[in-house]
Design an enzyme around this catalytic site. Structure first.
Site, PDB file in Angstrom:
ATOM      1  N   ASP A  35      50.271  10.818  11.741  1.00 19.30           N
ATOM      2  CA  ASP A  35      50.883   9.636  11.122  1.00 19.30           C
ATOM      3  C   ASP A  35      50.808   8.513  12.145  1.00 19.30           C
ATOM      4  O   ASP A  35      50.894   8.758  13.351  1.00 19.30           O
ATOM      5  CB  ASP A  35      52.335   9.893  10.708  1.00 19.30           C
ATOM      6  CG  ASP A  35      52.780   8.941   9.598  1.00 19.30           C
ATOM      7  OD1 ASP A  35      52.874   9.364   8.436  1.00 19.30           O
ATOM      8  OD2 ASP A  35      53.021   7.743   9.911  1.00 19.30           O
ATOM      9  N   ARG A  40      57.558  10.140  13.380  1.00 22.43           N
ATOM     10  CA  ARG A  40      57.607  10.797  12.073  1.00 22.43           C
ATOM     11  C   ARG A  40      56.746  12.064  12.069  1.00 22.43           C
ATOM     12  O   ARG A  40      57.157  13.113  11.573  1.00 22.43           O
ATOM     13  CB  ARG A  40      57.112   9.820  11.003  1.00 22.43           C
ATOM     14  CG  ARG A  40      57.213  10.398   9.625  1.00 22.43           C
ATOM     15  CD  ARG A  40      57.082   9.336   8.569  1.00 22.43           C
ATOM     16  NE  ARG A  40      57.492   9.891   7.296  1.00 22.43           N
ATOM     17  CZ  ARG A  40      57.649   9.190   6.192  1.00 22.43           C
ATOM     18  NH1 ARG A  40      57.476   7.902   6.205  1.00 22.43           N
ATOM     19  NH2 ARG A  40      58.022   9.769   5.086  1.00 22.43           N
ATOM     20  N   ARG A  89      50.018   4.943 -11.718  1.00 23.36           N
ATOM     21  CA  ARG A  89      49.265   5.248 -10.497  1.00 23.36           C
ATOM     22  C   ARG A  89      48.213   4.176 -10.240  1.00 23.36           C
ATOM     23  O   ARG A  89      47.903   3.855  -9.097  1.00 23.36           O
ATOM     24  CB  ARG A  89      48.607   6.619 -10.629  1.00 23.36           C
ATOM     25  CG  ARG A  89      49.599   7.774 -10.679  1.00 23.36           C
ATOM     26  CD  ARG A  89      48.886   9.092 -10.858  1.00 23.36           C
ATOM     27  NE  ARG A  89      49.788  10.234 -10.942  1.00 23.36           N
ATOM     28  CZ  ARG A  89      50.210  10.766 -12.090  1.00 23.36           C
ATOM     29  NH1 ARG A  89      49.837  10.251 -13.237  1.00 23.36           N
ATOM     30  NH2 ARG A  89      51.011  11.818 -12.083  1.00 23.36           N
ATOM     31  N   ASP A 124      41.598   9.285  -8.332  1.00 24.99           N
ATOM     32  CA  ASP A 124      40.196   9.262  -8.768  1.00 24.99           C
ATOM     33  C   ASP A 124      39.477   8.004  -8.272  1.00 24.99           C
ATOM     34  O   ASP A 124      38.353   8.067  -7.786  1.00 24.99           O
ATOM     35  CB  ASP A 124      40.124   9.333 -10.305  1.00 24.99           C
ATOM     36  CG  ASP A 124      40.876  10.530 -10.833  1.00 24.99           C
ATOM     37  OD1 ASP A 124      40.417  11.656 -10.628  1.00 24.99           O
ATOM     38  OD2 ASP A 124      41.959  10.342 -11.435  1.00 24.99           O
ATOM     39  N   ASP A 149      47.770  19.115 -12.661  1.00 24.54           N
ATOM     40  CA  ASP A 149      48.000  18.987 -14.109  1.00 24.54           C
ATOM     41  C   ASP A 149      47.679  20.311 -14.799  1.00 24.54           C
ATOM     42  O   ASP A 149      48.394  20.761 -15.701  1.00 24.54           O
ATOM     43  CB  ASP A 149      47.121  17.876 -14.704  1.00 24.54           C
ATOM     44  CG  ASP A 149      47.175  16.596 -13.882  1.00 24.54           C
ATOM     45  OD1 ASP A 149      47.670  15.584 -14.376  1.00 24.54           O
ATOM     46  OD2 ASP A 149      46.730  16.625 -12.711  1.00 24.54           O
ATOM     47  N   ARG A 152      50.330  22.906 -14.135  1.00 23.19           N
ATOM     48  CA  ARG A 152      51.520  22.614 -14.959  1.00 23.19           C
ATOM     49  C   ARG A 152      51.316  23.132 -16.385  1.00 23.19           C
ATOM     50  O   ARG A 152      52.203  23.746 -16.977  1.00 23.19           O
ATOM     51  CB  ARG A 152      51.768  21.098 -15.002  1.00 23.19           C
ATOM     52  CG  ARG A 152      52.303  20.530 -13.703  1.00 23.19           C
ATOM     53  CD  ARG A 152      52.264  19.008 -13.689  1.00 23.19           C
ATOM     54  NE  ARG A 152      52.944  18.483 -12.504  1.00 23.19           N
ATOM     55  CZ  ARG A 152      52.771  17.262 -12.021  1.00 23.19           C
ATOM     56  NH1 ARG A 152      51.931  16.427 -12.612  1.00 23.19           N
ATOM     57  NH2 ARG A 152      53.442  16.868 -10.972  1.00 23.19           N
ATOM     58  N   ARG A 154      49.144  25.466 -17.539  1.00 23.35           N
ATOM     59  CA  ARG A 154      48.995  26.925 -17.653  1.00 23.35           C
ATOM     60  C   ARG A 154      50.341  27.628 -17.530  1.00 23.35           C
ATOM     61  O   ARG A 154      50.626  28.597 -18.225  1.00 23.35           O
ATOM     62  CB  ARG A 154      48.030  27.429 -16.578  1.00 23.35           C
ATOM     63  CG  ARG A 154      46.610  26.982 -16.847  1.00 23.35           C
ATOM     64  CD  ARG A 154      45.709  27.277 -15.684  1.00 23.35           C
ATOM     65  NE  ARG A 154      45.526  28.692 -15.484  1.00 23.35           N
ATOM     66  CZ  ARG A 154      45.228  29.247 -14.309  1.00 23.35           C
ATOM     67  NH1 ARG A 154      45.081  28.501 -13.252  1.00 23.35           N
ATOM     68  NH2 ARG A 154      45.070  30.551 -14.219  1.00 23.35           N
ATOM     69  N   HIS A 176      43.539  11.754 -13.190  1.00 25.16           N
ATOM     70  CA  HIS A 176      44.854  12.287 -12.841  1.00 25.16           C
ATOM     71  C   HIS A 176      45.845  11.180 -13.212  1.00 25.16           C
ATOM     72  O   HIS A 176      46.171  10.318 -12.415  1.00 25.16           O
ATOM     73  CB  HIS A 176      44.939  12.616 -11.344  1.00 25.16           C
ATOM     74  CG  HIS A 176      46.336  12.959 -10.894  1.00 25.16           C
ATOM     75  ND1 HIS A 176      47.028  14.025 -11.383  1.00 25.16           N
ATOM     76  CD2 HIS A 176      47.159  12.352 -10.004  1.00 25.16           C
ATOM     77  CE1 HIS A 176      48.217  14.065 -10.819  1.00 25.16           C
ATOM     78  NE2 HIS A 176      48.327  13.064  -9.980  1.00 25.16           N
TER      79      HIS A 176
END
Ligand SMILES: NC(=O)c1ccc[n+]([C@@H]2O[C@H](COP(=O)([O-])OP(=O)(O)OC[C@H]3O[C@@H](n4cnc5c(N)ncnc54)[C@H](O)[C@@H]3O)[C@@H](O)[C@H]2O)c1
Length: 319
Positions: A35, A40, A89, A124, A149, A152, A154, A176
């Site tokens: 970072d 941090r 997003r 993407d 995704d 989630r 399945r 996404h």
């Protein structure tokens, strides 16, 4: 130094959760957590390191110096702004494109042979920015895509059908984000087509598909509304991709890649099935889609292409 090394760029919510998941999954021998804020990176790395004596023989090293990433087999990029409640997003794009291009420049310099996995959103479009700006071959670059995704979906479908999720096979592809969609036409439970599988009482196939498509799309926002960010789910998904690279597993994941020509959707980057191994994206697989699904993929590609082009039109620096 010997052993496999994986680096994580960004020690925020997602980056630190990815580093922790890599340790829990024993995906490699050493994790480097970068970072720009060294305190941090140290705080997160030391916290994760405290569990290592109880778990395995791994090492985790904090750093604020890209040179320490040299020798990485894989690098996970999680830096950038995160979306707030009600923010899509894609709205993050402007700020995160410049950051991504700068990070990729450092990675090209210090670990040109590593497989790079982008996580920052919109994942993407940022993967396309990375592919366009990086000097490494495209097979060494991928985004986390729709792996999360799909997991989630399945999980939820398996629960509804009373079947272990490992035996539920359905891909979520595309962006996404809001235009992602499950490829219901090829869904199977074990070797049985979903349409032939006994559904719960008084549930029709189309009801089930519509409800699950909507809940899968909404899941990230539902979490965001409650805790302000998401971290553990994506971290688990990314750690599995990383493990497939480090151990050369040849697993199939829906990662963000340049769409194969056969899809006929142009040079767009979005979640599609690929074989993942030591060489990164080792093969892009072709899905047979229904006409509706072809239209959905086209729509998803248009959303992402428009976002990418708006970036170029706005003159955002991707250098
Ligand atoms: N693909 C997915 O499934 C998925 C899921 C969740 C979050 N995300 C994305 O991951 C990213 C990180 O989310 P988070 O919750 O960890 O955010 P965060 O704010 O907790 O951490 C971001 C990190 O980026 C670093 N950073 C910010 N600007 C930087 C710059 N200009 N140069 C270098 N480093 C910089 C910060 O120091 C911080 O450590 C976001 O873009 C978020 O949308 C993706």
């Amino acid at each position: 130094m010997t052993g496999s090394m994986v680096s994580v760029v960004g020690a925020g919510h997602v980056g630190s959760a990815v580093a922790n998941a890599l340790v829990l999954l024993r995906a490699c021998d050493r994790v480097v957590l970068f970072d720009r804020d060294s305190a941090r990176a140290e705080g997160e790395a030391w916290d994760i390191a405290d569990a290592i004596p109880l778990l395995s023989e791994m090492e985790i090293l904090p750093t604020a110096d890209y040179a320490d990433l040299s020798g990485s087999e894989a690098v996970v990029v999680t830096v950038g702004a995160t979306s707030g409640p009600g923010q899509s997003r894609l709205e993050l794009l402007g700020s995160n494109a410049g950051i991504t291009a700068a990070v990729i420049g450092e990675l090209d310099r210090f670990c040109p042979d590593a497989v790079v996995i982008l996580v920052s959103n919109p994942v993407d479009v940022l993967t396309r920015v990375a592919i366009e700006t990086s000097t490494r071959p495209a097979h060494l670059l991928m985004g986390a895509g729709t792996v999360l995704d799909g997991a989630r979906l399945r999980q939820r479908l398996g629960k509804l059908l009373g079947v272990e999720k490992e035996d539920v096979h359905v891909y979520v592809i595309g962006e996404h984000g809001d235009s992602s969609f499950p490829v219901w036409s090829s869904a199977t439970v074990g070797a049985i087509r979903l349409e032939n599988f006994r559904l719960p009482e008084s549930t029709s196939l189309s009801q089930l598909e519509d409800e699950l498509t909507a809940t899968t799309r909404r899941r990230g926002l539902d979490i965001l509304d409650r805790k302000g960010f998401t971290s553990y789910g994506v971290a688990g998904a990314v750690a599995r991709i990383v493990r497939a690279v480090v151990r050369d597993e040849k697993r199939i994941f829906m990662v963000s890649v340049l769409a194969a020509e056969e899809y006929g959707i142009g040079d767009v980057v979005l979640g599609l099935p690929c074989v993942i191994g030591r060489a990164g994206v080792e093969r892009r697989l072709l899905l047979t889609l229904s006409e509706d699904e072809e239209r959905s993929l086209q729509r998803s590609a248009e959303v992402l292409d428009t976002a990418y082009r708006s970036l170029a039109a706005a003159g955002s620096s991707t250098e």
